[in-house]
Enzyme design. Structure first.
Site, PDB file in Angstrom:
ATOM      1  N   LEU A 424       0.860  -1.169   0.000  1.00 16.06           N
ATOM      2  CA  LEU A 424       0.000   0.000   0.000  1.00 16.06           C
ATOM      3  C   LEU A 424       0.903   1.227   0.000  1.00 16.06           C
ATOM      4  O   LEU A 424       1.996   1.210   0.587  1.00 16.06           O
ATOM      5  CB  LEU A 424      -0.895   0.031   1.245  1.00 16.06           C
ATOM      6  CG  LEU A 424      -1.916  -1.101   1.412  1.00 16.06           C
ATOM      7  CD1 LEU A 424      -2.662  -0.927   2.729  1.00 16.06           C
ATOM      8  CD2 LEU A 424      -2.902  -1.132   0.249  1.00 16.06           C
ATOM      9  N   ASP A 425       0.462   2.320  -0.647  1.00 11.42           N
ATOM     10  CA  ASP A 425       1.220   3.564  -0.590  1.00 11.42           C
ATOM     11  C   ASP A 425       1.430   3.967   0.863  1.00 11.42           C
ATOM     12  O   ASP A 425       0.603   3.657   1.732  1.00 11.42           O
ATOM     13  CB  ASP A 425       0.471   4.688  -1.309  1.00 11.42           C
ATOM     14  CG  ASP A 425       0.396   4.469  -2.808  1.00 11.42           C
ATOM     15  OD1 ASP A 425       1.187   3.661  -3.320  1.00 11.42           O
ATOM     16  OD2 ASP A 425      -0.456   5.107  -3.447  1.00 11.42           O
ATOM     17  N   GLN A 426       2.508   4.670   1.126  1.00 11.49           N
ATOM     18  CA  GLN A 426       2.802   5.095   2.490  1.00 11.49           C
ATOM     19  C   GLN A 426       1.639   5.876   3.097  1.00 11.49           C
ATOM     20  O   GLN A 426       1.295   5.702   4.263  1.00 11.49           O
ATOM     21  CB  GLN A 426       4.063   5.969   2.512  1.00 11.49           C
ATOM     22  CG  GLN A 426       4.455   6.439   3.903  1.00 11.49           C
ATOM     23  CD  GLN A 426       5.772   7.198   3.899  1.00 11.49           C
ATOM     24  OE1 GLN A 426       6.387   7.413   2.863  1.00 11.49           O
ATOM     25  NE2 GLN A 426       6.233   7.611   5.062  1.00 11.49           N
TER      26      GLN A 426
END
Length: 579
Positions: A424-426
């Site tokens: 997942l994106d940060q």
């Protein structure tokens, strides 16, 4: 100098926050008791940080260089609350600036040596830059390319001549007398020898012209390597001196040098980051820390891959190893599955009720591992509810090592075997799946590749979406010159498909459910923001143009449904959206 600032310097006097959640914990273990100590980043600390960002934006002197800034909300002995603020390293070449907490003691002791070393390092830097710009490099490349072109032309011509000779040999063998045939074949062989001589002469000429340039470039590269080694040795020497002289104090009143705290050595800049400066100042002035927030401001530089205005946690190499010592002396509070330090009841993070379609597989409340809620766990895999702001896996550079994977590897007995199945994106929160063995990882990865895993995301978009539902089919491509941004590119892009459904419209915002059918980087963010998609950015997505002031990216991985590779039953994991 004034270092304690009123809250009204950053937020309105009547400012109120109903959200009592914590988006990040600064944490470490007490070196004496082993208790886990924690300090939160809360909505009010983020609001104060946003107020500081407004001040930075209105002053040009803060736009000259990108760096980390931080604030610490503290309580005075009389119960009043104040704000400390700090910058990392130097601010426009200065370590002491009016209104900002001073550097950690010890820097003055090595100031002269530091100035001398920094001057020598700058001289080395300039010489390396000059050597890298050696004009002979371009001259060598130009000549090399020209010789290669001539050799290619010659090779093409010789190849054509060879083909003609082969045809002529067949012809004369059938038409000439033995004596004439011998003469003709010798002539053809001589032509072949002359062309070989011609090629060797050109190669010899190439070597005669290029060899002196090669020797000069090799000597230059050797000098650059020598300078880099000298630069490395000087940096290490200065760092060792600074580590021995820097003295940190914690809330129990104990002081230790960086050398004592990190005997194995530490990266350059350790002790100059915001968090250590803020906590050291608070401890030495008997101030009680309530919440802290750090953010990047300005353009990225060097190996930094940070976004201006985004919040970041303690860097893994410099700050995280010091947290246990710096927070020592604070009171740990224990509740089931959690040990943390809390100074304000409003900072308590309400546990989100997480469930699956099979309730028996899940506890009523998730277990906590380093503030990462585990929503499902068995001997083959783990599913966690990743908080926004935390990487899924460690990044490439040293200051981006803190992640879900690195924390679980540290906390779990079998943690080193963990492998992240996807990412997942940060800035995105929600369900992240990790495998405990290679076979499970391979089987789950195949399900992702074959699009057999059903994913549902929930987002708030910073505007009105005109259509109720549909499918977005826009190919995405990451421009290597503008990482990490992705864009729609019909020539180079990879197929990217997203289903969407408007859930509810709330004033000027739209809550949307996304079902990605492919898994491209930033797929939902670009499909939302691009005018060929929904044309409305996700709230908090500064990378793709959202200007609204908010504490996070409002994108959450809400559901994940897949076939358990070992149990051969369908798992439906859900994590309630936190916004």
């Amino acid at each position: 100098m004034v270092f304690l600032h009123a809250l009204s310097d950053f937020i309105e006097c009547d400012f109120a926050i109903s959200d009592s959640s914590c988006s990040y914990w600064y944490e470490g273990r007490c070196l004496q008791s082993g208790a886990r100590l924690k300090l939160p980043r809360t909505p009010i600390s983020e609001a104060i940080a946003h107020g500081l960002m407004q001040q930075l934006a209105n002053n040009d002197c803060y736009s000259r260089e990108g760096k980390m800034y931080g604030i610490l909300l503290v309580e005075l002995p009389n119960g009043e609350q104040r704000v400390l603020k700090a910058f990392s390293g130097l601010l426009n070449g200065c370590s002491v600036v009016e209104g900002w907490v001073p550097p950690i003691p010890g820097r003055d002791e090595v100031a002269l040596e530091e100035a001398r070393t920094l001057a020598e390092l700058d001289t080395i830097k300039q010489e390396i830059i000059t050597l890298k710009q050696l004009t002979e490099r371009q001259h060598y490349q130009t000549l090399f390319d020209e010789f290669e072109r001539q050799l290619q032309v010659m090779s093409d011509r010789h190849r054509h001549c060879k083909h003609q000779r082969q045809e002529k040999r067949q012809q004369v063998c059938n038409t000439l007398t033995p004596e004439a045939l011998t003469i003709a074949l010798e002539q053809l062989d001589e032509e072949s020898r002359q062309q070989g001589i011609e090629r060797r002469q050109l190669k010899r000429q190439q070597n005669e012209v290029l060899q002196p340039l090669q020797q000069l470039i090799a000597a230059t590269d050797a000098r650059i390597s020598e300078l880099k080694q000298r630069r490395k040795a000087l940096s290490r020497q200065l760092q060792a001196q600074m580590q021995a002289s820097y003295s940190l104090t914690n809330f129990s009143g104990r002081s230790q040098s960086l050398q004592q705290l990190m005997p194995g050595g530490s990266p350059t800049g350790t002790g100059d980051c915001c968090a250590p400066k803020l906590l050291h100042y608070a401890a030495t002035h008997h101030l009680k820390p309530l919440a802290m927030a750090e953010f990047w401001w300005g353009a990225s530089s060097g190996n930094q891959d940070k976004i201006s205005g985004e919040f970041y946690g303690a860097c893994a190499e410099r700050c995280q190893p010091l947290m246990g010592f710096l927070l020592s002396g604070l009171r740990p509070i224990s509740i089931p599955n959690r040990d943390f330090y809390i100074t304000n009841p409003l900072s308590l993070n309400t546990l989100t009720h997480l469930r699956s379609s099979n309730e028996s597989n899940f506890p009523a409340f998730p277990s906590i591992k380093g503030e990462i809620p585990i929503i499902y766990e068995d001997e083959w895999l783990i599913a966690v509810n990743k908080p926004a702001g935390l990487l899924s896996v460690p990044g490439r550079y040293g200051d981006r090592q803190d992640s879900v994977l690195s924390r679980l590897r540290h906390l779990l007995p079998d943690g080193m075997a963990l492998v992240s199945v996807h990412r997942l994106d940060q800035e995105t929160s929600g369900i992240l799946l990790l495998a405990r063995d290679r076979q499970t990882h391979r089987q789950l990865s195949q399900q992702f590749q074959q699009r057999q895993i059903h994913k549902v995301y929930e987002a708030i978009l910073a505007g009105a979406v005109k259509v109720e539902q549909g499918v977005i089919d826009l190919p995405l491509w990451g421009d290597p010159k503008n990482r990490p941004e992705q864009k729609v590119d019909w020539q180079h892009g990879k197929p990217s498909l997203t289903q969407f459904q408007v859930m509810v419209r709330e004033q000027d915002y739209t809550r949307v459910e996304f079902t990605p059918l492919t898994g491209r980087t930033h797929q939902l963010r670009v499909h939302a923001a691009d005018v060929q998609g929904l044309g409305v950015t996700i709230l908090g997505d500064r990378l793709y143009g959202c200007c609204a002031v908010t504490s996070r990216l409002h994108l959450h991985a809400r559901e994940l449904r897949f076939k358990h590779p070992q149990l051969e039953k369908t798992l439906h994991l859900q994590a309630i959206t936190p916004f």
